[in-house]
Design a protein around this motif. Structure first.
Motif, mmCIF file in Angstrom:
data_model
loop_
_atom_site.group_PDB
_atom_site.id
_atom_site.type_symbol
_atom_site.label_atom_id
_atom_site.label_comp_id
_atom_site.label_asym_id
_atom_site.label_seq_id
_atom_site.Cartn_x
_atom_site.Cartn_y
_atom_site.Cartn_z
ATOM 1 N N LEU A 1 57.090 40.370 37.758
ATOM 2 C CA LEU A 1 55.889 40.477 36.253
ATOM 3 C C LEU A 1 55.262 38.557 37.304
ATOM 4 C CD1 LEU A 1 56.055 40.618 32.467
ATOM 5 C CD2 LEU A 1 55.184 38.204 33.984
ATOM 6 N N VAL A 2 54.150 39.012 38.120
ATOM 7 C CA VAL A 2 53.334 38.059 38.439
ATOM 8 C C VAL A 2 52.823 37.751 37.586
ATOM 9 C CG1 VAL A 2 51.439 38.453 40.716
ATOM 10 C CG2 VAL A 2 53.689 39.501 40.324
ATOM 11 N N GLU A 3 51.872 37.748 36.978
ATOM 12 C CA GLU A 3 50.430 37.444 36.209
ATOM 13 C C GLU A 3 50.684 38.105 34.863
ATOM 14 O OE1 GLU A 3 46.050 35.795 36.714
ATOM 15 O OE2 GLU A 3 47.222 36.485 38.272
ATOM 16 N N LYS A 4 50.666 36.930 33.853
ATOM 17 C CA LYS A 4 50.042 37.777 32.136
ATOM 18 C C LYS A 4 49.457 36.650 31.401
ATOM 19 C CE LYS A 4 54.462 35.922 29.804
ATOM 20 N NZ LYS A 4 55.884 35.749 29.330
ATOM 21 N N GLY A 5 49.167 37.361 30.253
ATOM 22 C CA GLY A 5 47.959 36.638 29.921
ATOM 23 C C GLY A 5 46.345 37.582 28.692
ATOM 24 N N PRO A 6 45.909 36.853 28.948
ATOM 25 C CA PRO A 6 44.685 38.017 28.027
ATOM 26 C C PRO A 6 43.931 38.455 28.812
ATOM 27 C CG PRO A 6 43.965 35.413 27.330
ATOM 28 C CD PRO A 6 45.469 35.729 28.176
ATOM 29 N N PRO A 7 43.235 40.001 28.448
ATOM 30 C CA PRO A 7 42.512 40.442 29.461
ATOM 31 C C PRO A 7 41.581 39.719 30.507
ATOM 32 C CG PRO A 7 42.858 41.441 27.605
ATOM 33 C CD PRO A 7 43.581 40.042 27.107
ATOM 34 N N SER A 8 41.070 38.686 29.528
ATOM 35 C CA SER A 8 39.576 38.098 30.163
ATOM 36 C C SER A 8 40.188 36.974 31.368
ATOM 37 C CB SER A 8 38.951 36.890 28.536
ATOM 38 O OG SER A 8 39.898 36.132 28.788
ATOM 39 N N GLN A 9 41.937 36.858 31.402
ATOM 40 C CA GLN A 9 42.352 35.527 32.844
ATOM 41 C C GLN A 9 42.434 37.085 33.392
ATOM 42 O OE1 GLN A 9 45.368 33.196 31.250
ATOM 43 N NE2 GLN A 9 46.214 33.851 33.059
ATOM 44 N N VAL A 10 43.615 37.590 32.703
ATOM 45 C CA VAL A 10 44.011 39.019 34.062
ATOM 46 C C VAL A 10 43.579 39.112 34.933
ATOM 47 C CG1 VAL A 10 45.855 39.877 34.735
ATOM 48 C CG2 VAL A 10 46.163 38.551 32.786
ATOM 49 N N ILE A 11 42.511 40.407 33.806
ATOM 50 C CA ILE A 11 40.941 41.260 34.332
ATOM 51 C C ILE A 11 39.815 40.125 35.016
ATOM 52 C CG2 ILE A 11 39.822 43.188 33.826
ATOM 53 C CD1 ILE A 11 41.938 43.997 32.014
ATOM 54 N N ASP A 12 39.694 39.052 34.153
ATOM 55 C CA ASP A 12 38.387 38.905 34.424
ATOM 56 C C ASP A 12 38.386 38.132 35.758
ATOM 57 O OD1 ASP A 12 36.819 41.139 33.407
ATOM 58 O OD2 ASP A 12 37.117 39.995 31.605
ATOM 59 N N ALA A 13 39.000 36.822 34.943
ATOM 60 C CA ALA A 13 39.217 36.030 36.104
ATOM 61 C C ALA A 13 41.177 35.733 36.807
ATOM 62 C CB ALA A 13 39.371 34.580 35.493
ATOM 63 N N PRO A 14 41.784 36.389 37.710
ATOM 64 C CA PRO A 14 43.110 36.343 37.934
ATOM 65 C C PRO A 14 43.674 35.673 38.707
ATOM 66 C CG PRO A 14 42.119 37.675 39.051
ATOM 67 C CD PRO A 14 41.114 37.850 38.554
ATOM 68 N N ALA A 15 44.315 34.474 38.441
ATOM 69 C CA ALA A 15 44.794 33.534 39.279
ATOM 70 C C ALA A 15 45.798 33.769 40.494
ATOM 71 C CB ALA A 15 45.751 32.499 38.712
ATOM 72 N N HIS A 16 46.265 35.207 40.985
ATOM 73 C CA HIS A 16 47.399 36.025 42.234
ATOM 74 C C HIS A 16 46.179 35.936 42.530
ATOM 75 C CE1 HIS A 16 50.799 37.271 43.753
ATOM 76 N NE2 HIS A 16 51.110 35.807 43.347
ATOM 77 N N GLU A 17 46.771 36.024 44.531
ATOM 78 C CA GLU A 17 45.909 36.982 45.162
ATOM 79 C C GLU A 17 46.508 38.366 44.835
ATOM 80 O OE1 GLU A 17 43.973 38.868 47.720
ATOM 81 O OE2 GLU A 17 43.387 37.008 46.909
ATOM 82 N N SER B 1 43.570 41.273 44.490
ATOM 83 C CA SER B 1 43.199 42.777 45.409
ATOM 84 C C SER B 1 43.713 43.704 44.922
ATOM 85 C CB SER B 1 44.490 42.640 46.059
ATOM 86 O OG SER B 1 44.447 43.196 47.190
ATOM 87 N N PHE B 2 44.116 43.656 43.643
ATOM 88 C CA PHE B 2 44.557 45.171 42.602
ATOM 89 C C PHE B 2 43.111 45.359 42.008
ATOM 90 C CE2 PHE B 2 45.543 47.673 38.497
ATOM 91 C CZ PHE B 2 46.559 48.494 38.867
ATOM 92 N N ILE B 3 42.725 44.246 41.224
ATOM 93 C CA ILE B 3 41.717 44.785 39.922
ATOM 94 C C ILE B 3 40.567 44.596 41.360
ATOM 95 C CG2 ILE B 3 40.422 43.851 38.271
ATOM 96 C CD1 ILE B 3 42.518 44.648 37.282
ATOM 97 N N ASP B 4 40.661 45.000 42.331
ATOM 98 C CA ASP B 4 39.275 45.058 43.090
ATOM 99 C C ASP B 4 38.998 46.003 43.798
ATOM 100 O OD1 ASP B 4 38.583 42.138 42.567
ATOM 101 O OD2 ASP B 4 38.461 41.715 44.664
ATOM 102 N N SER B 5 40.459 46.636 43.830
ATOM 103 C CA SER B 5 41.063 48.098 44.367
ATOM 104 C C SER B 5 40.287 49.075 43.364
ATOM 105 C CB SER B 5 42.091 48.192 45.043
ATOM 106 O OG SER B 5 43.215 48.633 43.782
ATOM 107 N N ILE B 6 40.345 48.728 41.693
ATOM 108 C CA ILE B 6 40.757 50.129 41.062
ATOM 109 C C ILE B 6 39.202 49.833 40.730
ATOM 110 C CG2 ILE B 6 43.041 49.982 40.643
ATOM 111 C CD1 ILE B 6 42.486 48.480 38.508
ATOM 112 N N LEU B 7 38.297 48.313 40.184
ATOM 113 C CA LEU B 7 37.129 48.697 40.135
ATOM 114 C C LEU B 7 36.062 49.520 40.362
ATOM 115 C CD1 LEU B 7 37.852 44.910 38.140
ATOM 116 C CD2 LEU B 7 37.667 46.978 36.803
#
Length: 268
Positions: free
Chosen positions: A242-258, A262-268
């Motif tokens: 489990l690399v990162e967790k938090g509200p959608p506004s954090q994990v999806i819109d402003a992820p802290a982990h590279e 990378s994952f979010i960019d690949s599917i948006l």
């Protein structure tokens, strides 16, 4: 602290504690370690969406929660009860299949494929488990099944066979089949991945209604719109951790982990 001490302390926790607790969970298949010490808490009424690439361990984690997969080590607790085991003295003893089947009634599972019995009508699919596992009489099981079918908009199909339904309709029946067991938690494993694009929305709408009703849900999905609009917490997994967790506004819109970015960019 060993596994038994961890399980005992966790099950003695107050009722306000998480309804699902995953503690230092490991799972290996042969020499391949799929889960590498996962910790996760889910509170009653919370919707947790799990994101991650294929092979990151998301589905394995779900299957360990209801003991479809036996953890290599670690503890899963649902509603204050250790899943798959009983505590005796200072040891954990695996429960017999019948006891594990009863525990699974607390965690309704919806898979990628619908897994409906083709030789049974929709109604027969829904009343099978309540009657066999919980010993519910036919009249009560039928009443509960109709209510569950109404929740997913499928009551008018109670007497048809699965082969006459679209993929989206079959998945809605599968959701109703899980609901009829009156679980504490609903587990969704990529419930829309096998559907044609035009059918995805009808299943997601049912899941949104369940979330709004207060159902506790753990959802593995790549549907970012659903995660952003419905999730209380988003969890990102990578390579069994489990690399990162938090509200959608954090994990999806402003992820802290590279790896998350990378994952979010690949599917948006």
């Amino acid at each position: 602290m060993n596994a038994t001490e961890t399980a005992t302390r966790a099950t003695d926790s107050p009722k306000t504690d998480p309804i699902v607790r995953v503690i230092d969970l490991h799972k290996s298949f042969g020499q391949v370690e799929i889960l590498k010490g996962v910790d996760l808490e889910v509170h009653r009424g919370q919707v947790v969406v799990m994101l991650g690439r294929s092979g990151s361990g998301k589905s394995t984690l779900l299957r360990c929660v209801n003991h479809l997969e036996r953890p290599s080590s670690g503890t899963v607790i649902v509603d204050g009860e250790v899943i798959g085991y009983r505590i005796k003295g200072d040891k954990l003893h695996e429960l017999p299949p019948s006891a594990i089947a009863k525990q699974r009634t607390r965690t309704g599972m919806v898979f990628q494929s619908y897994n409906l019995f083709p030789h049974m009508t929709v109604m027969e699919n829904l009343i099978e488990a309540p009657r066999r596992v919980k010993g519910v009489d036919r009249a009560t099981a039928t009443r509960d099944a109709l209510q569950a079918l109404e929740e997913v908009g499928m009551a008018h199909k109670a007497d048809v066979y699965p082969s006459t339904l679209s993929g989206g309709q079959q998945q809605r029946v599968a959701i109703a089949r899980a609901l009829v067991m009156k679980p504490s938690v609903m587990l969704f494993d990529e419930p829309t991945s096998a559907l044609d694009p035009e059918l995805v929305g009808e299943v997601l709408n049912v899941m949104k209604r369940l979330a709004t009703s207060g159902m506790t849900m753990i959802v593995v999905t790549h549907e970012i719109g659903f995660a952003r609009g419905v999730a209380d917490e988003v969890v990102f997994m990578s390579e069994g951790r489990l690399v990162e967790k938090g509200p959608p506004s954090q994990v999806i819109d402003a992820p802290a982990h590279e790896s998350t970015r990378s994952f979010i960019d690949s599917i948006l």
